[in-house]
Design a protein around this motif. Structure first.
Motif, short mmCIF file in Angstrom:
data_model
loop_
_atom_site.label_atom_id
_atom_site.label_comp_id
_atom_site.label_asym_id
_atom_site.label_seq_id
_atom_site.Cartn_x
_atom_site.Cartn_y
_atom_site.Cartn_z
N TYR A 4 0.84 -1.19 0.00
CA TYR A 4 0.00 0.00 0.00
C TYR A 4 0.88 1.24 0.00
CZ TYR A 4 -4.01 2.91 1.05
OH TYR A 4 -5.00 3.85 0.98
N ARG A 6 0.44 5.28 -1.25
CA ARG A 6 -0.33 6.35 -1.90
C ARG A 6 0.58 7.13 -2.84
NH1 ARG A 6 -5.41 7.78 0.48
NH2 ARG A 6 -5.74 6.52 2.32
N ASN A 8 0.88 10.67 -5.13
CA ASN A 8 0.31 11.99 -5.38
C ASN A 8 0.09 12.07 -6.89
OD1 ASN A 8 -0.27 14.66 -5.87
ND2 ASN A 8 1.24 15.44 -4.42
N GLU A 57 -7.97 7.92 -9.35
CA GLU A 57 -8.71 7.02 -8.45
C GLU A 57 -7.81 5.90 -7.93
OE1 GLU A 57 -12.73 4.27 -8.18
OE2 GLU A 57 -12.38 5.46 -9.97
N SER A 59 -4.67 5.93 -7.53
CA SER A 59 -3.49 6.40 -6.78
C SER A 59 -3.62 6.22 -5.27
CB SER A 59 -3.20 7.87 -7.10
OG SER A 59 -4.21 8.70 -6.57
N SER A 60 -4.84 6.07 -4.77
CA SER A 60 -5.02 5.90 -3.33
C SER A 60 -5.22 4.45 -2.94
CB SER A 60 -6.23 6.72 -2.86
OG SER A 60 -7.41 6.14 -3.38
N ARG A 61 -5.09 3.56 -3.90
CA ARG A 61 -5.34 2.13 -3.66
C ARG A 61 -4.04 1.37 -3.42
NH1 ARG A 61 -10.73 0.97 -5.52
NH2 ARG A 61 -11.72 2.99 -5.67
#
Length: 122
Positions: A4, A6, A8, A57, A59-61
């Motif tokens: 995991y 994240r 930017n 979308e 990018s936070s997964r």
């Protein structure tokens, strides 16, 4: 939690390029004939917006999920490429405008595939 990370998305070159493609496409389709409002224009607009949206979308997964969203974005770029060729063949856009976006799409596709290959462990 090593899977995991994240990202930017605004700093990703592929997202920046995708945004440029979307802007250029939206500007270009504004001149389409009115009877294409719900046809090719709509398809191209939605498709071009999908490219940077999926990168953002994802990018936070998790890395695996992000990879899936990058692949969806890449798929949308190939879809848009096909639609661009159709718009050119139908005479909705000039060949010179088509070439500009086509070149951007091909550059985006190369960069995105390289980005994916660099992220995938051997």
């Amino acid at each position: 939690m090593s899977d995991y990370k994240r990202h930017n998305f605004k700093k990703l070159k592929i997202w920046q390029m995708a945004m440029e493609i979307a802007r250029k496409t939206l500007d270009l389709t504004d001149s389409f004939p009115s009877h294409e409002k719900f046809g090719l224009k709509n398809q191209m607009d939605r498709c071009s917006i999908s490219i940077p949206s999926n990168i953002a979308e994802g990018s936070s997964r998790s890395n695996k999920s992000f990879s899936h969203f990058i692949n969806v974005s890449l798929g949308s770029s190939f879809e848009l490429h096909t639609q661009l060729l159709l718009a050119d063949q139908r005479g909705y856009i000039s060949e010179s405008n088509a070439v500009v976006i086509e070149n951007k799409l091909e550059e985006f596709q190369r960069m995105t595939m390289s980005f994916q290959n660099a992220r995938v462990p051997a």
